[in-house]
Write a protein that holds these residues in place. Structure first.
Motif, PDB file in Angstrom:
ATOM      1  N   ARG A  95       0.859  -1.196   0.000  1.00  0.00           N
ATOM      2  CA  ARG A  95       0.000   0.000   0.000  1.00  0.00           C
ATOM      3  C   ARG A  95       0.889   1.237   0.000  1.00  0.00           C
ATOM      4  NH1 ARG A  95      -5.279   1.698   1.204  1.00  0.00           N
ATOM      5  NH2 ARG A  95      -5.408   3.470   2.624  1.00  0.00           N
ATOM      6  N   ILE A  96       0.781   2.014  -1.059  1.00  0.00           N
ATOM      7  CA  ILE A  96       1.706   3.140  -1.268  1.00  0.00           C
ATOM      8  C   ILE A  96       0.939   4.451  -1.295  1.00  0.00           C
ATOM      9  CG2 ILE A  96       3.391   4.135  -2.862  1.00  0.00           C
ATOM     10  CD1 ILE A  96       3.849   1.303  -3.988  1.00  0.00           C
ATOM     11  N   ALA A  97       1.420   5.419  -0.523  1.00  0.00           N
ATOM     12  CA  ALA A  97       0.821   6.758  -0.554  1.00  0.00           C
ATOM     13  C   ALA A  97       1.824   7.716  -1.181  1.00  0.00           C
ATOM     14  CB  ALA A  97       0.478   7.206   0.863  1.00  0.00           C
ATOM     15  N   ASP A  98       1.385   8.486  -2.161  1.00  0.00           N
ATOM     16  CA  ASP A  98       2.235   9.478  -2.827  1.00  0.00           C
ATOM     17  C   ASP A  98       1.816  10.854  -2.298  1.00  0.00           C
ATOM     18  OD1 ASP A  98       3.917  10.853  -4.480  1.00  0.00           O
ATOM     19  OD2 ASP A  98       2.841  10.397  -6.346  1.00  0.00           O
ATOM     20  N   LEU A  99       2.625  11.392  -1.382  1.00  0.00           N
ATOM     21  CA  LEU A  99       2.263  12.652  -0.728  1.00  0.00           C
ATOM     22  C   LEU A  99       2.708  13.849  -1.573  1.00  0.00           C
ATOM     23  CD1 LEU A  99       3.256  11.938   3.012  1.00  0.00           C
ATOM     24  CD2 LEU A  99       1.290  11.133   1.705  1.00  0.00           C
ATOM     25  N   GLY A 100       1.770  14.754  -1.883  1.00  0.00           N
ATOM     26  CA  GLY A 100       2.083  15.868  -2.778  1.00  0.00           C
ATOM     27  C   GLY A 100       2.270  15.310  -4.174  1.00  0.00           C
ATOM     28  N   CYS A 101       1.289  14.528  -4.618  1.00  0.00           N
ATOM     29  CA  CYS A 101       1.410  13.762  -5.883  1.00  0.00           C
ATOM     30  C   CYS A 101       1.355  14.659  -7.109  1.00  0.00           C
ATOM     31  CB  CYS A 101       0.299  12.727  -5.962  1.00  0.00           C
ATOM     32  SG  CYS A 101      -1.359  13.465  -5.943  1.00  0.00           S
ATOM     33  N   GLY A 102       0.908  15.915  -6.959  1.00  0.00           N
ATOM     34  CA  GLY A 102       0.800  16.793  -8.123  1.00  0.00           C
ATOM     35  C   GLY A 102      -0.100  16.173  -9.171  1.00  0.00           C
ATOM     36  N   ALA A 103       0.305  16.288 -10.438  1.00  0.00           N
ATOM     37  CA  ALA A 103      -0.508  15.768 -11.539  1.00  0.00           C
ATOM     38  C   ALA A 103      -0.197  14.300 -11.813  1.00  0.00           C
ATOM     39  CB  ALA A 103      -0.282  16.606 -12.784  1.00  0.00           C
ATOM     40  N   ALA A 104       0.303  13.585 -10.808  1.00  0.00           N
ATOM     41  CA  ALA A 104       0.467  12.121 -10.840  1.00  0.00           C
ATOM     42  C   ALA A 104       1.678  11.637 -11.623  1.00  0.00           C
ATOM     43  CB  ALA A 104      -0.794  11.420 -11.347  1.00  0.00           C
ATOM     44  N   ALA A 105       2.644  12.508 -11.936  1.00  0.00           N
ATOM     45  CA  ALA A 105       3.855  12.013 -12.614  1.00  0.00           C
ATOM     46  C   ALA A 105       4.569  11.008 -11.710  1.00  0.00           C
ATOM     47  CB  ALA A 105       4.768  13.170 -12.974  1.00  0.00           C
ATOM     48  N   SER A 106       4.711  11.362 -10.420  1.00  0.00           N
ATOM     49  CA  SER A 106       5.393  10.438  -9.493  1.00  0.00           C
ATOM     50  C   SER A 106       4.529   9.201  -9.235  1.00  0.00           C
ATOM     51  CB  SER A 106       5.730  11.154  -8.177  1.00  0.00           C
ATOM     52  OG  SER A 106       4.640  11.945  -7.720  1.00  0.00           O
ATOM     53  N   THR A 107       3.206   9.382  -9.155  1.00  0.00           N
ATOM     54  CA  THR A 107       2.312   8.236  -8.928  1.00  0.00           C
ATOM     55  C   THR A 107       2.389   7.264 -10.108  1.00  0.00           C
ATOM     56  OG1 THR A 107       0.831   9.991  -8.115  1.00  0.00           O
ATOM     57  CG2 THR A 107       0.031   7.727  -7.957  1.00  0.00           C
ATOM     58  N   ALA A 108       2.467   7.815 -11.317  1.00  0.00           N
ATOM     59  CA  ALA A 108       2.541   6.959 -12.508  1.00  0.00           C
ATOM     60  C   ALA A 108       3.827   6.138 -12.487  1.00  0.00           C
ATOM     61  CB  ALA A 108       2.471   7.807 -13.770  1.00  0.00           C
ATOM     62  N   VAL A 145       5.642   5.283   2.057  1.00  0.00           N
ATOM     63  CA  VAL A 145       5.217   6.685   1.974  1.00  0.00           C
ATOM     64  C   VAL A 145       6.246   7.378   1.097  1.00  0.00           C
ATOM     65  CG1 VAL A 145       4.807   8.792   3.259  1.00  0.00           C
ATOM     66  CG2 VAL A 145       4.147   6.599   4.238  1.00  0.00           C
ATOM     67  N   PHE A 146       5.778   7.867  -0.035  1.00  0.00           N
ATOM     68  CA  PHE A 146       6.667   8.399  -1.066  1.00  0.00           C
ATOM     69  C   PHE A 146       6.333   9.874  -1.252  1.00  0.00           C
ATOM     70  CE2 PHE A 146       8.148   9.086  -5.404  1.00  0.00           C
ATOM     71  CZ  PHE A 146       9.266   8.263  -5.506  1.00  0.00           C
ATOM     72  N   SER A 147       7.355  10.703  -1.390  1.00  0.00           N
ATOM     73  CA  SER A 147       7.055  12.114  -1.621  1.00  0.00           C
ATOM     74  C   SER A 147       8.154  12.739  -2.470  1.00  0.00           C
ATOM     75  CB  SER A 147       6.919  12.857  -0.288  1.00  0.00           C
ATOM     76  OG  SER A 147       6.465  14.170  -0.544  1.00  0.00           O
ATOM     77  N   ASN A 148       7.809  13.092  -3.681  1.00  0.00           N
ATOM     78  CA  ASN A 148       8.793  13.677  -4.587  1.00  0.00           C
ATOM     79  C   ASN A 148       8.578  15.179  -4.712  1.00  0.00           C
ATOM     80  OD1 ASN A 148      10.947  13.457  -6.650  1.00  0.00           O
ATOM     81  ND2 ASN A 148       9.332  14.291  -7.945  1.00  0.00           N
ATOM     82  N   ALA A 149       9.572  15.939  -4.244  1.00  0.00           N
ATOM     83  CA  ALA A 149       9.568  17.404  -4.398  1.00  0.00           C
ATOM     84  C   ALA A 149       8.335  18.050  -3.773  1.00  0.00           C
ATOM     85  CB  ALA A 149       9.667  17.779  -5.880  1.00  0.00           C
ATOM     86  N   ALA A 150       7.893  17.532  -2.634  1.00  0.00           N
ATOM     87  CA  ALA A 150       6.682  18.094  -2.007  1.00  0.00           C
ATOM     88  C   ALA A 150       6.798  18.265  -0.495  1.00  0.00           C
ATOM     89  CB  ALA A 150       5.483  17.194  -2.330  1.00  0.00           C
ATOM     90  N   LEU A 151       7.472  17.339   0.187  1.00  0.00           N
ATOM     91  CA  LEU A 151       7.425  17.322   1.655  1.00  0.00           C
ATOM     92  C   LEU A 151       8.017  18.586   2.289  1.00  0.00           C
ATOM     93  CD1 LEU A 151       6.337  15.277   3.673  1.00  0.00           C
ATOM     94  CD2 LEU A 151       8.606  14.255   3.805  1.00  0.00           C
ATOM     95  N   HIS A 152       8.987  19.198   1.596  1.00  0.00           N
ATOM     96  CA  HIS A 152       9.640  20.390   2.161  1.00  0.00           C
ATOM     97  C   HIS A 152       8.701  21.592   2.235  1.00  0.00           C
ATOM     98  CE1 HIS A 152       9.978  20.548  -2.141  1.00  0.00           C
ATOM     99  NE2 HIS A 152      10.290  21.832  -2.100  1.00  0.00           N
TER     100      HIS A 152
END
Ligand SMILES: C[S@@+](CC[C@H](N)C(=O)[O-])C[C@H]1O[C@@H](n2cnc3c(N)ncnc32)[C@H](O)[C@@H]1O
Length: 255
Positions: free
Chosen positions: A34-47, A96-103
């Motif tokens: 089960r993966i959560a993409d925090l600050g997923c934006g337009a889903a580039a990281s989710t994809a 828990v994954f977060s690309n360029a968002a958590l900061h």
């Protein structure tokens, strides 16, 4: 905070995807449930996560309704919702994954430690942070904001740095909760076709809060000066390319 624009952010998708792939490549387990993409934006990281972990339950959250609307269009089969990272909790998520968002979240290092301590055994928190505030691209935004023509409207923006931590800050916050910690910094040299392309890149991200408070004429003036200074700081190479050096910090921590 100035609103995020999925279209502006979506330019340079290949370059922006690279750190997502580099972060995914360093995850310590071959699979997650089960993966959560925090600050997923337009889903580039989710994809990218969905490609790597096609059988996992994956969902994304973002505080921007425009980004979530775009995410639904990109990956209609996945779940996305408008939600603030600061208030989010899901003890069932094992990545828990977060690309360029958590900061963007206040006290993000403590938030990351809390996310790690909430993890089930074997779970991981993985984040990537742009580390470019001292690069000419960003130093120039502040320097121009301090000039008399813009100071009144932009002093607050220039003072508000979304700083990230150093290696030791993440190490010290995460070590009490995690048995595996991997921290690294990479400087990408993005080959762009003109100084204007650098401006277009940052218009989708760091430049937004500097342009938002300005009226149309001021915005045009600010951009003209900025483009000029960028061209001076990022000269064309003999090949014709312009090299945008872009440092990023990565943290993977697993229980
Ligand atoms: C630079 S974009 C990254 C998007 C995506 N992770 C990707 O790799 O394409 C940053 C995203 O973080 C979101 N964001 C910023 N602060 C947030 C918060 N407190 N809660 C949820 N999302 C947030 C913004 O709306 C934006 O969509």
């Amino acid at each position: 905070m100035a609103a995020w624009d999925p279209q502006a952010y979506g330019r340079f998708a290949a370059e922006r995807r690279r750190p997502v792939d580099d972060l995914i490549a360093r995850l310590p387990r071959p699979d997650y449930a089960r993966i959560a993409d925090l600050g997923c934006g337009a889903a580039a990281s989710t994809a990218a996560l969905a490609e790597r972990f096609p059988h996992a339950e994956i969902y994304g959250l973002d505080s921007s309704p425009a980004m979530i609307a775009a995410a639904h269009r990109v990956l209609p089969e996945r779940e996305f919702r408008v939600e603030d990272i600061a208030a989010w909790r899901d003890p069932r998520a094992d990545l828990v994954f977060s690309n360029a968002a958590l900061h963007w979240v206040d006290g993000h290092i403590a938030v990351m430690a809390r996310l790690a301590s909430d993890m089930p055994p074997g779970g991981a928190v993985a984040a990537q942070f742009p580390d470019n505030l001292d690069e000419p691209s960003h130093a120039l935004m502040r320097e121009i904001a301090a000039r008399p023509a813009f100071r009144a409207k932009l002093a607050a923006t220039a003072a508000e740095r979304q700083t990230i931590g150093g290696f030791v800050d993440y190490e010290q916050a995460l070590a009490p909760h995690c048995r595996h910690i991997d921290i690294w910094r990479t400087v990408y040299a993005h080959r762009l076709d003109s100084p204007k392309a650098i401006v277009a890149w940052v218009e989708g991200a760091g430049l937004r809060p500097f342009l938002a408070p300005l009226n149309e004429a001021e915005r045009a003036d600010y951009l003209a000066i900025y483009e000029d200074e960028i061209a001076r700081s990022y000269p064309r190479q003999p090949s014709g390319a312009v090299l945008l050096a872009f440092p990023r910090l990565f943290v993977v921590a697993a229980r």
